[in-house]
Scaffold this motif. Structure first.
Motif, PDB file in Angstrom:
ATOM      1  N   LEU A 148       0.813  -1.219   0.000  1.00 52.67           N
ATOM      2  CA  LEU A 148       0.000   0.000   0.000  1.00 52.67           C
ATOM      3  C   LEU A 148       0.845   1.267   0.000  1.00 52.67           C
ATOM      4  O   LEU A 148       0.504   2.221  -0.706  1.00 52.67           O
ATOM      5  CB  LEU A 148      -0.988  -0.014   1.161  1.00 52.67           C
ATOM      6  CG  LEU A 148      -2.162  -0.982   1.012  1.00 52.67           C
ATOM      7  CD1 LEU A 148      -3.058  -0.941   2.235  1.00 52.67           C
ATOM      8  CD2 LEU A 148      -2.957  -0.681  -0.239  1.00 52.67           C
ATOM      9  N   PRO A 149       1.964   1.337   0.752  1.00 49.05           N
ATOM     10  CA  PRO A 149       2.791   2.552   0.659  1.00 49.05           C
ATOM     11  C   PRO A 149       3.323   2.790  -0.759  1.00 49.05           C
ATOM     12  O   PRO A 149       3.331   3.923  -1.239  1.00 49.05           O
ATOM     13  CB  PRO A 149       3.931   2.302   1.653  1.00 49.05           C
ATOM     14  CG  PRO A 149       3.362   1.339   2.645  1.00 49.05           C
ATOM     15  CD  PRO A 149       2.433   0.459   1.832  1.00 49.05           C
ATOM     16  N   ALA A 150       3.731   1.732  -1.457  1.00 46.24           N
ATOM     17  CA  ALA A 150       4.214   1.889  -2.835  1.00 46.24           C
ATOM     18  C   ALA A 150       3.073   2.292  -3.768  1.00 46.24           C
ATOM     19  O   ALA A 150       3.252   3.139  -4.654  1.00 46.24           O
ATOM     20  CB  ALA A 150       4.862   0.586  -3.316  1.00 46.24           C
ATOM     21  N   LEU A 151       1.903   1.704  -3.571  1.00 44.59           N
ATOM     22  CA  LEU A 151       0.739   2.038  -4.391  1.00 44.59           C
ATOM     23  C   LEU A 151       0.349   3.509  -4.201  1.00 44.59           C
ATOM     24  O   LEU A 151       0.101   4.230  -5.174  1.00 44.59           O
ATOM     25  CB  LEU A 151      -0.421   1.119  -4.025  1.00 44.59           C
ATOM     26  CG  LEU A 151      -1.650   1.159  -4.903  1.00 44.59           C
ATOM     27  CD1 LEU A 151      -1.319   0.661  -6.304  1.00 44.59           C
ATOM     28  CD2 LEU A 151      -2.756   0.315  -4.296  1.00 44.59           C
ATOM     29  N   GLU A 152       0.325   3.955  -2.959  1.00 40.54           N
ATOM     30  CA  GLU A 152      -0.016   5.354  -2.678  1.00 40.54           C
ATOM     31  C   GLU A 152       1.059   6.303  -3.209  1.00 40.54           C
ATOM     32  O   GLU A 152       0.742   7.387  -3.714  1.00 40.54           O
ATOM     33  CB  GLU A 152      -0.233   5.544  -1.183  1.00 40.54           C
ATOM     34  CG  GLU A 152      -1.506   4.883  -0.695  1.00 40.54           C
ATOM     35  CD  GLU A 152      -1.645   4.874   0.815  1.00 40.54           C
ATOM     36  OE1 GLU A 152      -0.657   5.165   1.528  1.00 40.54           O
ATOM     37  OE2 GLU A 152      -2.751   4.563   1.286  1.00 40.54           O
ATOM     38  N   CYS A 209      -8.000  -4.723  -8.831  1.00 37.38           N
ATOM     39  CA  CYS A 209      -7.850  -5.162  -7.433  1.00 37.38           C
ATOM     40  C   CYS A 209      -8.670  -4.222  -6.540  1.00 37.38           C
ATOM     41  O   CYS A 209      -8.140  -3.320  -5.894  1.00 37.38           O
ATOM     42  CB  CYS A 209      -6.366  -5.153  -7.055  1.00 37.38           C
ATOM     43  SG  CYS A 209      -6.036  -5.836  -5.430  1.00 37.38           S
ATOM     44  N   TRP A 210      -9.985  -4.426  -6.532  1.00 35.58           N
ATOM     45  CA  TRP A 210     -10.879  -3.489  -5.864  1.00 35.58           C
ATOM     46  C   TRP A 210     -10.623  -3.318  -4.378  1.00 35.58           C
ATOM     47  O   TRP A 210     -10.965  -2.280  -3.824  1.00 35.58           O
ATOM     48  CB  TRP A 210     -12.343  -3.786  -6.171  1.00 35.58           C
ATOM     49  CG  TRP A 210     -12.845  -5.138  -5.834  1.00 35.58           C
ATOM     50  CD1 TRP A 210     -12.943  -6.199  -6.674  1.00 35.58           C
ATOM     51  CD2 TRP A 210     -13.329  -5.584  -4.582  1.00 35.58           C
ATOM     52  NE1 TRP A 210     -13.452  -7.275  -6.015  1.00 35.58           N
ATOM     53  CE2 TRP A 210     -13.700  -6.925  -4.717  1.00 35.58           C
ATOM     54  CE3 TRP A 210     -13.493  -4.981  -3.335  1.00 35.58           C
ATOM     55  CZ2 TRP A 210     -14.212  -7.673  -3.670  1.00 35.58           C
ATOM     56  CZ3 TRP A 210     -14.006  -5.729  -2.295  1.00 35.58           C
ATOM     57  CH2 TRP A 210     -14.367  -7.056  -2.476  1.00 35.58           C
ATOM     58  N   PRO A 211      -9.996  -4.265  -3.647  1.00 37.07           N
ATOM     59  CA  PRO A 211      -9.682  -3.964  -2.251  1.00 37.07           C
ATOM     60  C   PRO A 211      -8.695  -2.793  -2.090  1.00 37.07           C
ATOM     61  O   PRO A 211      -8.622  -2.192  -1.026  1.00 37.07           O
ATOM     62  CB  PRO A 211      -9.077  -5.268  -1.722  1.00 37.07           C
ATOM     63  CG  PRO A 211      -9.706  -6.331  -2.570  1.00 37.07           C
ATOM     64  CD  PRO A 211      -9.792  -5.701  -3.939  1.00 37.07           C
ATOM     65  N   CYS A 212      -7.976  -2.453  -3.156  1.00 36.47           N
ATOM     66  CA  CYS A 212      -7.023  -1.332  -3.110  1.00 36.47           C
ATOM     67  C   CYS A 212      -7.655   0.003  -3.500  1.00 36.47           C
ATOM     68  O   CYS A 212      -6.995   1.039  -3.415  1.00 36.47           O
ATOM     69  CB  CYS A 212      -5.846  -1.611  -4.042  1.00 36.47           C
ATOM     70  SG  CYS A 212      -4.861  -3.030  -3.562  1.00 36.47           S
ATOM     71  N   PHE A 213      -8.912  -0.008  -3.922  1.00 32.61           N
ATOM     72  CA  PHE A 213      -9.538   1.217  -4.417  1.00 32.61           C
ATOM     73  C   PHE A 213      -9.583   2.312  -3.349  1.00 32.61           C
ATOM     74  O   PHE A 213      -9.460   3.488  -3.657  1.00 32.61           O
ATOM     75  CB  PHE A 213     -10.948   0.944  -4.926  1.00 32.61           C
ATOM     76  CG  PHE A 213     -11.006   0.228  -6.247  1.00 32.61           C
ATOM     77  CD1 PHE A 213      -9.863  -0.227  -6.886  1.00 32.61           C
ATOM     78  CD2 PHE A 213     -12.217   0.003  -6.853  1.00 32.61           C
ATOM     79  CE1 PHE A 213      -9.931  -0.884  -8.093  1.00 32.61           C
ATOM     80  CE2 PHE A 213     -12.298  -0.649  -8.066  1.00 32.61           C
ATOM     81  CZ  PHE A 213     -11.153  -1.093  -8.689  1.00 32.61           C
ATOM     82  N   GLU A 214      -9.769   1.947  -2.095  1.00 38.94           N
ATOM     83  CA  GLU A 214      -9.841   2.946  -1.036  1.00 38.94           C
ATOM     84  C   GLU A 214      -8.529   3.729  -0.933  1.00 38.94           C
ATOM     85  O   GLU A 214      -8.544   4.931  -0.686  1.00 38.94           O
ATOM     86  CB  GLU A 214     -10.162   2.278   0.297  1.00 38.94           C
ATOM     87  CG  GLU A 214     -10.402   3.243   1.429  1.00 38.94           C
ATOM     88  CD  GLU A 214     -10.801   2.545   2.720  1.00 38.94           C
ATOM     89  OE1 GLU A 214     -10.463   3.079   3.777  1.00 38.94           O
ATOM     90  OE2 GLU A 214     -11.449   1.495   2.655  1.00 38.94           O
ATOM     91  N   ALA A 215      -7.404   3.050  -1.140  1.00 41.16           N
ATOM     92  CA  ALA A 215      -6.104   3.725  -1.097  1.00 41.16           C
ATOM     93  C   ALA A 215      -5.879   4.601  -2.320  1.00 41.16           C
ATOM     94  O   ALA A 215      -5.176   5.606  -2.247  1.00 41.16           O
ATOM     95  CB  ALA A 215      -4.986   2.690  -0.980  1.00 41.16           C
ATOM     96  N   LEU A 216      -6.471   4.245  -3.456  1.00 42.11           N
ATOM     97  CA  LEU A 216      -6.263   4.995  -4.698  1.00 42.11           C
ATOM     98  C   LEU A 216      -7.245   6.142  -4.895  1.00 42.11           C
ATOM     99  O   LEU A 216      -6.916   7.140  -5.541  1.00 42.11           O
ATOM    100  CB  LEU A 216      -6.370   4.045  -5.894  1.00 42.11           C
ATOM    101  CG  LEU A 216      -5.259   3.014  -6.045  1.00 42.11           C
ATOM    102  CD1 LEU A 216      -5.606   2.028  -7.142  1.00 42.11           C
ATOM    103  CD2 LEU A 216      -3.940   3.701  -6.335  1.00 42.11           C
ATOM    104  N   ARG A 249     -19.524   1.726  -6.692  1.00 47.99           N
ATOM    105  CA  ARG A 249     -19.696   1.186  -5.349  1.00 47.99           C
ATOM    106  C   ARG A 249     -18.391   1.169  -4.556  1.00 47.99           C
ATOM    107  O   ARG A 249     -18.352   1.535  -3.395  1.00 47.99           O
ATOM    108  CB  ARG A 249     -20.289  -0.224  -5.426  1.00 47.99           C
ATOM    109  CG  ARG A 249     -20.667  -0.783  -4.072  1.00 47.99           C
ATOM    110  CD  ARG A 249     -21.395  -2.116  -4.166  1.00 47.99           C
ATOM    111  NE  ARG A 249     -20.515  -3.160  -4.656  1.00 47.99           N
ATOM    112  CZ  ARG A 249     -20.689  -3.821  -5.812  1.00 47.99           C
ATOM    113  NH1 ARG A 249     -21.698  -3.524  -6.585  1.00 47.99           N
ATOM    114  NH2 ARG A 249     -19.865  -4.763  -6.182  1.00 47.99           N
ATOM    115  N   ARG A 250     -17.292   0.767  -5.188  1.00 46.85           N
ATOM    116  CA  ARG A 250     -16.036   0.581  -4.467  1.00 46.85           C
ATOM    117  C   ARG A 250     -15.099   1.786  -4.542  1.00 46.85           C
ATOM    118  O   ARG A 250     -14.352   2.046  -3.612  1.00 46.85           O
ATOM    119  CB  ARG A 250     -15.296  -0.651  -4.994  1.00 46.85           C
ATOM    120  CG  ARG A 250     -16.021  -1.940  -4.735  1.00 46.85           C
ATOM    121  CD  ARG A 250     -15.992  -2.256  -3.268  1.00 46.85           C
ATOM    122  NE  ARG A 250     -16.631  -3.531  -3.036  1.00 46.85           N
ATOM    123  CZ  ARG A 250     -16.546  -4.186  -1.899  1.00 46.85           C
ATOM    124  NH1 ARG A 250     -15.850  -3.689  -0.912  1.00 46.85           N
ATOM    125  NH2 ARG A 250     -17.149  -5.328  -1.756  1.00 46.85           N
TER     126      ARG A 250
END
Length: 92
Positions: free
Chosen positions: A8-12, A38-45, A65-66
């Motif tokens: 997540l830090p790299a994605l953000e 990868c919809w579980p990562c959508f909140e971070a993006l 929705r996500r």
């Protein structure tokens, strides 16, 4: 069942780079669901990107929705006539 490990830090960090590019260029950056679904990562993006690009109704619903942002949709099944984008989607 497959499993993926996402930093997540790299994605953000990468999303922040994209945000800077969009701000400097005066454009929108959207997530292509076909490229990264990868919809579980959508909140971070979602704080950094402007929305999603969906290729049909179900992807657009997932994005709404996500990702909780706009979904740009292009789909032959939603197109008016035989080609192009747009038109009104009429569920059967």
């Amino acid at each position: 069942m497959s499993a993926f490990i996402v930093s997540l830090p790299a994605l953000e960090r990468n999303a922040l780079i994209l945000r800077d590019v969009a701000d400097d260029a005066g454009c929108r950056i959207v997530l292509a669901l076909k490229g990264f679904s990868c919809w579980p990562c959508f909140e971070a993006l979602s704080p950094w990107l402007d929305g999603c690009c969906a290729s049909g109704l179900w992807e657009a619903r997932l994005a709404r929705r996500r990702f909780e942002a706009c979904a740009d949709v292009f789909s032959r099944s939603c197109a008016g006539g035989n080609s192009g984008a747009g038109g009104d989607f009429q569920p059967s």
